[in-house]
Design a protein around this motif. Structure first.
Motif, PDB file in Angstrom:
ATOM      1  N   ASN A  99       3.087   6.409   6.780  1.00 34.67           N
ATOM      2  CA  ASN A  99       2.113   7.180   7.563  1.00 34.67           C
ATOM      3  C   ASN A  99       0.681   6.726   7.286  1.00 34.67           C
ATOM      4  OD1 ASN A  99       4.229   9.256   8.504  1.00 34.67           O
ATOM      5  ND2 ASN A  99       4.410   9.248   6.278  1.00 34.67           N
ATOM      6  N   THR A 100       0.219   6.956   6.066  1.00 35.01           N
ATOM      7  CA  THR A 100      -1.153   6.575   5.745  1.00 35.01           C
ATOM      8  C   THR A 100      -1.202   5.162   5.168  1.00 35.01           C
ATOM      9  OG1 THR A 100      -1.025   7.397   3.491  1.00 35.01           O
ATOM     10  CG2 THR A 100      -1.693   8.963   5.203  1.00 35.01           C
ATOM     11  N   GLY A 101      -2.421   4.619   5.126  1.00 35.13           N
ATOM     12  CA  GLY A 101      -2.613   3.304   4.557  1.00 35.13           C
ATOM     13  C   GLY A 101      -2.203   3.246   3.094  1.00 35.13           C
ATOM     14  N   ALA A 102      -2.628   4.262   2.334  1.00 37.83           N
ATOM     15  CA  ALA A 102      -2.308   4.274   0.906  1.00 37.83           C
ATOM     16  C   ALA A 102      -0.793   4.245   0.685  1.00 37.83           C
ATOM     17  CB  ALA A 102      -2.924   5.501   0.239  1.00 37.83           C
ATOM     18  N   ALA A 155       1.383   2.846   2.605  1.00 34.99           N
ATOM     19  CA  ALA A 155       1.870   1.495   2.892  1.00 34.99           C
ATOM     20  C   ALA A 155       1.556   0.561   1.723  1.00 34.99           C
ATOM     21  CB  ALA A 155       1.258   0.978   4.188  1.00 34.99           C
ATOM     22  N   VAL A 156       0.366   0.729   1.115  1.00 32.20           N
ATOM     23  CA  VAL A 156       0.024  -0.085  -0.052  1.00 32.20           C
ATOM     24  C   VAL A 156       0.985   0.231  -1.204  1.00 32.20           C
ATOM     25  CG1 VAL A 156      -1.749  -0.530  -1.797  1.00 32.20           C
ATOM     26  CG2 VAL A 156      -2.401  -0.354   0.611  1.00 32.20           C
ATOM     27  N   GLU A 157       1.242   1.513  -1.425  1.00 32.93           N
ATOM     28  CA  GLU A 157       2.207   1.915  -2.459  1.00 32.93           C
ATOM     29  C   GLU A 157       3.569   1.269  -2.192  1.00 32.93           C
ATOM     30  OE1 GLU A 157       2.270   3.892  -5.170  1.00 32.93           O
ATOM     31  OE2 GLU A 157       0.247   4.725  -5.173  1.00 32.93           O
ATOM     32  N   ALA A 197      -1.191  -9.169   2.132  1.00 37.06           N
ATOM     33  CA  ALA A 197      -2.487  -9.011   2.795  1.00 37.06           C
ATOM     34  C   ALA A 197      -2.647  -7.569   3.249  1.00 37.06           C
ATOM     35  CB  ALA A 197      -2.608  -9.965   3.977  1.00 37.06           C
ATOM     36  N   ASP A 198      -3.626  -6.868   2.689  1.00 37.01           N
ATOM     37  CA  ASP A 198      -3.955  -5.524   3.164  1.00 37.01           C
ATOM     38  C   ASP A 198      -4.846  -5.677   4.390  1.00 37.01           C
ATOM     39  OD1 ASP A 198      -4.961  -3.043   3.740  1.00 37.01           O
ATOM     40  OD2 ASP A 198      -5.348  -2.463   1.652  1.00 37.01           O
ATOM     41  N   GLU A 199      -4.209  -5.592   5.568  1.00 33.70           N
ATOM     42  CA  GLU A 199      -4.930  -5.727   6.844  1.00 33.70           C
ATOM     43  C   GLU A 199      -5.100  -4.360   7.504  1.00 33.70           C
ATOM     44  OE1 GLU A 199      -5.931  -8.537   8.849  1.00 33.70           O
ATOM     45  OE2 GLU A 199      -4.843 -10.285   8.050  1.00 33.70           O
TER      46      GLU A 199
HETATM   47  C1  LIG Z   1      -8.503   2.754   4.748  1.00 35.84           C
HETATM   48  C2  LIG Z   1      -7.881   1.701   3.929  1.00 35.84           C
HETATM   49  C3  LIG Z   1      -6.775   1.979   3.099  1.00 35.84           C
HETATM   50  C4  LIG Z   1      -6.231   3.376   2.914  1.00 35.84           C
HETATM   51  O1  LIG Z   1      -5.788   3.950   4.104  1.00 35.84           O
HETATM   52  P1  LIG Z   1      -5.604   5.547   4.192  1.00 35.84           P
HETATM   53  O2  LIG Z   1      -4.961   5.757   5.528  1.00 35.84           O
HETATM   54  O3  LIG Z   1      -6.967   6.152   4.103  1.00 35.84           O
HETATM   55  O4  LIG Z   1      -4.731   5.943   3.057  1.00 35.84           O
HETATM   56  C5  LIG Z   1      -6.209   0.936   2.392  1.00 35.84           C
HETATM   57  N1  LIG Z   1      -6.696  -0.321   2.494  1.00 35.84           N
HETATM   58  C6  LIG Z   1      -7.738  -0.629   3.277  1.00 35.84           C
HETATM   59  C7  LIG Z   1      -8.216  -2.040   3.357  1.00 35.84           C
HETATM   60  C8  LIG Z   1      -8.388   0.373   4.013  1.00 35.84           C
HETATM   61  O5  LIG Z   1      -9.455   0.077   4.750  1.00 35.84           O
END
Ligand SMILES: *Cc1c(COP(=O)(O)O)cnc(C)c1O
Length: 392
Positions: free
Chosen positions: A100-103, A105-107, A218-220
């Protein structure tokens, strides 16, 4: 009722918003509760790449809202396969893992890289990350943040990360050892102030990761999906990472949608029960995601970002009081001469003139309007920046 007063009293102060209360939006413009219009030059940190109220995205969401919104992953639903295949194809990869959230996906990427390492006999897998990174706000992610606000006071911290200087392939090479499983990097560091690494950096990371048989992640989340003038910021160097981490604009500005995209030999390490999310890959998210993938298919938004971005950067270069401009495509970090004012003061002066932008790290202002913005609006926004600097 004074909205801001109540909001300040009844919600935690983990943000410091500009004093504006928004009510509606269309395209690149938003309107506040008093009917004043603003050009949105933040675009929800690039969540709104396709504009407020994008008709194609809203139509897909509305249609899905009336049919089916949540099933959990306990069952299949009729939007899922198209989303998985469409997103994987867009990335040139085998498969996706939706969150769902970016965090989240990074996790997910961190867990996958660790599992991938364990399966190769690495008991203490380490991931190389960059100084000034921004990857989200979870306990593990802030464990390897070098921003004191994000990091300090939230320990004990998750081990397993090695922090090196951003922009230096030599620094990465020097940090690689037998426990290294991955390099996690933003192709352009957004929150740090739109820092663009030296040309060749991403290619060097690709080569190092291939040579040492480790994963290039790559965190895109912010740089991807059209913002820089390509589908991915990695495309600029013709580089394909082992894992794409996507979010923000993938949800079309409607719902949180994130994903990790990789090949079978990477994502295949996960077996049932080892990772998941109740909301990840839900029908509404997939319907919206499918509309986003469709919008990116034609290349129209990427081309807009490229052309309008060139215009934006050209115009910004003429502004007096600006000491540096960085960025790529429709994305600019603008350093203001600190003797004129703080980034916050400039943001407020811009707001008074009808432009919403946000400062980051002292005296840097970010410009990242929706990719549907017009050239005339961009010209006007830069005029307001010049005006704001003169107002101060
Ligand atoms: C915003 C962002 C995140 C985190 O995304 P969230 O949806 O706020 O958890 C991670 N990496 C990058 C590069 C971001 O810009």
């Amino acid at each position: 009722m004074n909205h801001i007063e109540v909001a300040e009293r009844r919600s935690a102060h983990n943000y410091h918003p500009l004093p504006v209360v928004l009510r509606s939006g269309e395209g690149a413009w938003v309107e506040d509760v008093d009917g004043k219009r603003y050009l949105d030059c933040l675009a929800g940190y690039s969540s709104m790449n396709f504009g407020h109220g994008n008709p194609a995205i809203l139509a897909a969401a509305r249609e899905q809202l009336d049919r089916l919104t949540l099933t959990s992953r306990a069952f299949y639903h009729d939007q899922f396969a198209a989303f998985a295949a469409g997103l994987a194809d867009m990335c040139g990869k085998d498969m996706i893992l939706p969150m769902n959230t970016g965090a989240e996906a990074v996790e997910t990427a961190i867990k996958v890289a660790r599992k991938w390492g364990h399966e190769r006999g690495i008991d203490e897998p380490t991931i190389i990350v960059m100084e000034d990174n921004f990857h989200g706000r979870t306990t593990t992610i802030i464990s390897f943040s070098t921003d004191p606000d994000a990091h300090d006071g939230f320990g004990p911290y998750t081990p397993g990360f090695s922090i090196v200087k951003y922009g230096s392939a030599e620094a990465i090479e020097g940090a690689i050892n037998r426990n290294t499983v991955a390099v996690l990097v933003e192709p352009i560091q957004g929150e740090a102030g739109v820092l663009v690494p030296p040309d060749g950096y991403l290619r060097d990371i690709r080569d190092l990761c291939t040579e040492h048989e480790i994963l290039f992640i790559a965190d895109e989340i912010q740089s991807g999906l059209g913002r820089t003038g390509d589908t991915f910021a990695c495309d600029h160097e013709g580089v394909v990472p082992d894992m794409y981490v996507l979010g923000k604009a993938l949800g079309g500005g409607v719902v949180p949608v994130s994903a990790v995209v990789a090949n079978q030999d990477v994502l295949g390490v996960l077996k049932p029960g080892q990772h998941g999310s109740t909301f990840g890959g839900n029908p509404l998210a997939c319907a919206v995601g499918n509309a986003v993938i469709e919008l990116l298919r034609t290349g129209e938004f990427q081309a807009r970002a490229r052309e309008l971005g060139a215009h934006l950067h050209r115009k910004l270069a003429e502004v007096k009081g600006v000491t540096a401009i960085r960025g790529r495509g429709l994305w600019a970090g603008v350093d203001i001469d600190p003797t004129i004012g703080t980034g916050r003061q400039v943001s407020q002066a811009l707001m008074a003139r009808g432009v919403l932008a946000k400062d980051t790290h002292g005296s840097t202002i970010r410009f990242a309007p929706p990719l549907v913005v017009s050239e005339a609006d961009l010209t006007w926004a830069v005029e307001q920046l010049q005006g704001a600097l003169q107002d101060l």
